[in-house]
Design a protein around this motif. Structure first.
Motif, PDB file in Angstrom:
ATOM      1  N   ALA A  77       0.823  -1.216   0.000  1.00 37.45           N
ATOM      2  CA  ALA A  77       0.000   0.000   0.000  1.00 37.45           C
ATOM      3  C   ALA A  77       0.856   1.266   0.000  1.00 37.45           C
ATOM      4  CB  ALA A  77      -0.926  -0.003   1.216  1.00 37.45           C
ATOM      5  N   SER A  78       2.123   1.152   0.380  1.00 33.72           N
ATOM      6  CA  SER A  78       2.988   2.332   0.414  1.00 33.72           C
ATOM      7  C   SER A  78       3.583   2.672  -0.956  1.00 33.72           C
ATOM      8  CB  SER A  78       4.103   2.149   1.440  1.00 33.72           C
ATOM      9  OG  SER A  78       5.021   1.189   0.987  1.00 33.72           O
ATOM     10  N   LEU A  79       3.374   1.802  -1.943  1.00 32.56           N
ATOM     11  CA  LEU A  79       3.845   2.078  -3.306  1.00 32.56           C
ATOM     12  C   LEU A  79       2.762   2.829  -4.067  1.00 32.56           C
ATOM     13  CD1 LEU A  79       5.466  -1.372  -4.118  1.00 32.56           C
ATOM     14  CD2 LEU A  79       6.640   0.752  -3.518  1.00 32.56           C
ATOM     15  N   PRO A  80       3.098   3.981  -4.659  1.00 35.73           N
ATOM     16  CA  PRO A  80       2.082   4.758  -5.372  1.00 35.73           C
ATOM     17  C   PRO A  80       1.553   4.015  -6.602  1.00 35.73           C
ATOM     18  CG  PRO A  80       4.255   5.747  -5.650  1.00 35.73           C
ATOM     19  CD  PRO A  80       4.421   4.599  -4.716  1.00 35.73           C
ATOM     20  N   ALA A  81       0.275   4.196  -6.872  1.00 35.64           N
ATOM     21  CA  ALA A  81      -0.370   3.478  -7.974  1.00 35.64           C
ATOM     22  C   ALA A  81       0.123   3.918  -9.354  1.00 35.64           C
ATOM     23  CB  ALA A  81      -1.883   3.669  -7.894  1.00 35.64           C
ATOM     24  N   ASP A  82       0.593   5.159  -9.455  1.00 34.85           N
ATOM     25  CA  ASP A  82       0.954   5.678 -10.784  1.00 34.85           C
ATOM     26  C   ASP A  82       2.345   6.307 -10.848  1.00 34.85           C
ATOM     27  OD1 ASP A  82       0.310   7.805  -9.212  1.00 34.85           O
ATOM     28  OD2 ASP A  82      -1.093   8.720 -10.621  1.00 34.85           O
ATOM     29  N   GLU A  83       3.231   5.916  -9.911  1.00 32.48           N
ATOM     30  CA  GLU A  83       4.612   6.411  -9.938  1.00 32.48           C
ATOM     31  C   GLU A  83       5.574   5.267  -9.682  1.00 32.48           C
ATOM     32  OE1 GLU A  83       5.449   9.853  -7.489  1.00 32.48           O
ATOM     33  OE2 GLU A  83       3.372  10.481  -7.646  1.00 32.48           O
ATOM     34  N   CYS A  84       6.746   5.335 -10.297  1.00 31.97           N
ATOM     35  CA  CYS A  84       7.776   4.309 -10.122  1.00 31.97           C
ATOM     36  C   CYS A  84       8.474   4.471  -8.777  1.00 31.97           C
ATOM     37  CB  CYS A  84       8.823   4.419 -11.226  1.00 31.97           C
ATOM     38  SG  CYS A  84       8.162   4.181 -12.887  1.00 31.97           S
ATOM     39  N   ARG A  85       8.965   3.370  -8.259  1.00 33.68           N
ATOM     40  CA  ARG A  85       9.755   3.361  -7.030  1.00 33.68           C
ATOM     41  C   ARG A  85      10.660   2.140  -7.031  1.00 33.68           C
ATOM     42  NH1 ARG A  85       7.682   7.640  -6.798  1.00 33.68           N
ATOM     43  NH2 ARG A  85       6.732   8.706  -5.028  1.00 33.68           N
ATOM     44  N   TYR A  86      11.697   2.196  -6.196  1.00 36.64           N
ATOM     45  CA  TYR A  86      12.469   1.014  -5.846  1.00 36.64           C
ATOM     46  C   TYR A  86      12.061   0.693  -4.424  1.00 36.64           C
ATOM     47  CZ  TYR A  86      15.679   2.618  -9.558  1.00 36.64           C
ATOM     48  OH  TYR A  86      16.219   3.035 -10.736  1.00 36.64           O
ATOM     49  N   ALA A  87      12.125  -0.581  -4.070  1.00 33.57           N
ATOM     50  CA  ALA A  87      11.798  -0.951  -2.701  1.00 33.57           C
ATOM     51  C   ALA A  87      12.596  -2.182  -2.301  1.00 33.57           C
ATOM     52  CB  ALA A  87      10.304  -1.228  -2.569  1.00 33.57           C
ATOM     53  N   VAL A  88      12.789  -2.298  -0.992  1.00 36.32           N
ATOM     54  CA  VAL A  88      13.425  -3.458  -0.410  1.00 36.32           C
ATOM     55  C   VAL A  88      12.465  -3.982   0.649  1.00 36.32           C
ATOM     56  CG1 VAL A  88      15.352  -4.234   1.010  1.00 36.32           C
ATOM     57  CG2 VAL A  88      15.760  -2.629  -0.840  1.00 36.32           C
ATOM     58  N   TYR A  89      12.251  -5.296   0.639  1.00 38.74           N
ATOM     59  CA  TYR A  89      11.348  -5.911   1.615  1.00 38.74           C
ATOM     60  C   TYR A  89      12.036  -7.109   2.249  1.00 38.74           C
ATOM     61  CZ  TYR A  89       7.190  -7.800   3.812  1.00 38.74           C
ATOM     62  OH  TYR A  89       6.294  -8.254   4.741  1.00 38.74           O
ATOM     63  N   ASP A  90      12.014  -7.168   3.575  1.00 40.05           N
ATOM     64  CA  ASP A  90      12.593  -8.274   4.327  1.00 40.05           C
ATOM     65  C   ASP A  90      11.468  -9.273   4.613  1.00 40.05           C
ATOM     66  OD1 ASP A  90      14.180  -9.919   5.845  1.00 40.05           O
ATOM     67  OD2 ASP A  90      14.379  -8.526   7.522  1.00 40.05           O
ATOM     68  N   PHE A  91      11.467 -10.379   3.872  1.00 40.24           N
ATOM     69  CA  PHE A  91      10.382 -11.356   3.935  1.00 40.24           C
ATOM     70  C   PHE A  91      10.755 -12.536   4.827  1.00 40.24           C
ATOM     71  CE2 PHE A  91       8.229 -15.131   2.005  1.00 40.24           C
ATOM     72  CZ  PHE A  91       6.937 -14.787   2.375  1.00 40.24           C
ATOM     73  N   ASP A  92       9.974 -12.764   5.885  1.00 35.02           N
ATOM     74  CA  ASP A  92      10.155 -13.904   6.783  1.00 35.02           C
ATOM     75  C   ASP A  92       9.250 -15.041   6.334  1.00 35.02           C
ATOM     76  OD1 ASP A  92      11.928 -12.562   8.474  1.00 35.02           O
ATOM     77  OD2 ASP A  92      10.297 -11.729   9.673  1.00 35.02           O
ATOM     78  N   PHE A  93       9.772 -16.271   6.419  1.00 30.58           N
ATOM     79  CA  PHE A  93       8.964 -17.432   6.074  1.00 30.58           C
ATOM     80  C   PHE A  93       9.499 -18.663   6.802  1.00 30.58           C
ATOM     81  CE2 PHE A  93      12.424 -17.262   3.111  1.00 30.58           C
ATOM     82  CZ  PHE A  93      12.753 -18.577   2.819  1.00 30.58           C
ATOM     83  N   VAL A  94       8.700 -19.707   6.792  1.00 28.25           N
ATOM     84  CA  VAL A  94       9.082 -20.968   7.409  1.00 28.25           C
ATOM     85  C   VAL A  94       9.221 -22.012   6.300  1.00 28.25           C
ATOM     86  CG1 VAL A  94       8.407 -22.770   9.059  1.00 28.25           C
ATOM     87  CG2 VAL A  94       7.866 -20.370   9.530  1.00 28.25           C
ATOM     88  N   THR A  95      10.338 -22.729   6.292  1.00 21.95           N
ATOM     89  CA  THR A  95      10.585 -23.733   5.257  1.00 21.95           C
ATOM     90  C   THR A  95       9.767 -24.998   5.547  1.00 21.95           C
ATOM     91  OG1 THR A  95      12.413 -24.779   6.425  1.00 21.95           O
ATOM     92  CG2 THR A  95      12.961 -22.913   4.988  1.00 21.95           C
ATOM     93  N   GLU A  96       9.776 -25.934   4.580  1.00 19.09           N
ATOM     94  CA  GLU A  96       9.080 -27.213   4.770  1.00 19.09           C
ATOM     95  C   GLU A  96       9.678 -28.003   5.935  1.00 19.09           C
ATOM     96  OE1 GLU A  96       8.888 -29.434   1.136  1.00 19.09           O
ATOM     97  OE2 GLU A  96       7.871 -27.809   0.089  1.00 19.09           O
ATOM     98  N   GLU A  97      10.964 -27.719   6.230  1.00 23.38           N
ATOM     99  CA  GLU A  97      11.647 -28.381   7.349  1.00 23.38           C
ATOM    100  C   GLU A  97      11.380 -27.656   8.669  1.00 23.38           C
ATOM    101  OE1 GLU A  97      13.496 -27.315   4.557  1.00 23.38           O
ATOM    102  OE2 GLU A  97      13.129 -29.233   3.578  1.00 23.38           O
ATOM    103  N   ASN A  98      10.458 -26.689   8.636  1.00 17.22           N
ATOM    104  CA  ASN A  98      10.074 -25.911   9.811  1.00 17.22           C
ATOM    105  C   ASN A  98      11.199 -25.012  10.341  1.00 17.22           C
ATOM    106  OD1 ASN A  98       7.881 -25.171  11.342  1.00 17.22           O
ATOM    107  ND2 ASN A  98       8.448 -26.518  13.045  1.00 17.22           N
ATOM    108  N   CYS A  99      12.016 -24.482   9.421  1.00 18.26           N
ATOM    109  CA  CYS A  99      13.083 -23.551   9.785  1.00 18.26           C
ATOM    110  C   CYS A  99      12.638 -22.121   9.461  1.00 18.26           C
ATOM    111  CB  CYS A  99      14.362 -23.853   9.005  1.00 18.26           C
ATOM    112  SG  CYS A  99      15.095 -25.414   9.432  1.00 18.26           S
TER     113      CYS A  99
END
Length: 158
Positions: A77-99
């Motif tokens: 939602a912080s990215l404008p609908a009609d303007e370009c941007r660069y962004a970095v996102y730190d994505f957390d997830f759990v692997t199939e091995e539960n790590c």
């Protein structure tokens, strides 16, 4: 004396080429961009960073910082609908091995509705800017929110 003049001409010429190369490869990068990225990467101070090109200053600057508790929806939602941007996102997830793991995404946001000039500036500056951020693990280019949906992020992280 001739050798010195020839050497001097080469030095002047090479510095001119360097200036042209920097101009062609994009904008300058404000120090704060790298500093905030290092804080995200090393200290996990932020969940995301949105970067903007300030055309008048000819540099990339930090536009928005996302707190660690903010969600992916807050980020998108912080990215404008009609303007370009660069962004970095730190994505957390759990692997199939539960790590528990995380991946740092670089997103080049260039919506179809953005100005053509803006798309060209962002596209020509992207590689140089991305090189300044050491530690990017996954890159995405998106012109539409569906191209960077949480399902896409999740599948690219693994």
């Amino acid at each position: 004396m001739t050798h010195f003049c020839y050497f001097f001409d080469i030095v002047l010429l090479s510095s001119s080429f360097k200036d042209c190369a920097n101009a062609a490869s994009g904008m300058a990068v404000h120090d704060d961009c790298k500093l905030k990225f290092l804080e995200l990467k090393a200290k996990r101070t932020y969940r995301f960073i949105v970067y903007k090109i300030e055309e008048k200053q000819k540099q990339v600057v930090v536009e928005k910082l996302g707190e660690p508790a903010q969600s992916y929806e807050d980020f998108s939602a912080s990215l404008p609908a009609d303007e370009c941007r660069y962004a970095v996102y730190d994505f957390d997830f759990v692997t199939e091995e539960n790590c528990q793991k995380s991946r740092i995404f670089f997103i080049a946001w260039s919506p179809d509705t953005a100005r053509v000039r803006s798309k060209m500036i962002y596209a020509s500056s992207k590689d140089r800017f991305k090189r300044e951020l050491d530690g990017i693990q996954v890159e995405l280019q998106a012109t539409d929110p569906t191209e960077m949906g949480l399902d896409v992020i999740n599948s690219r992280a693994r």
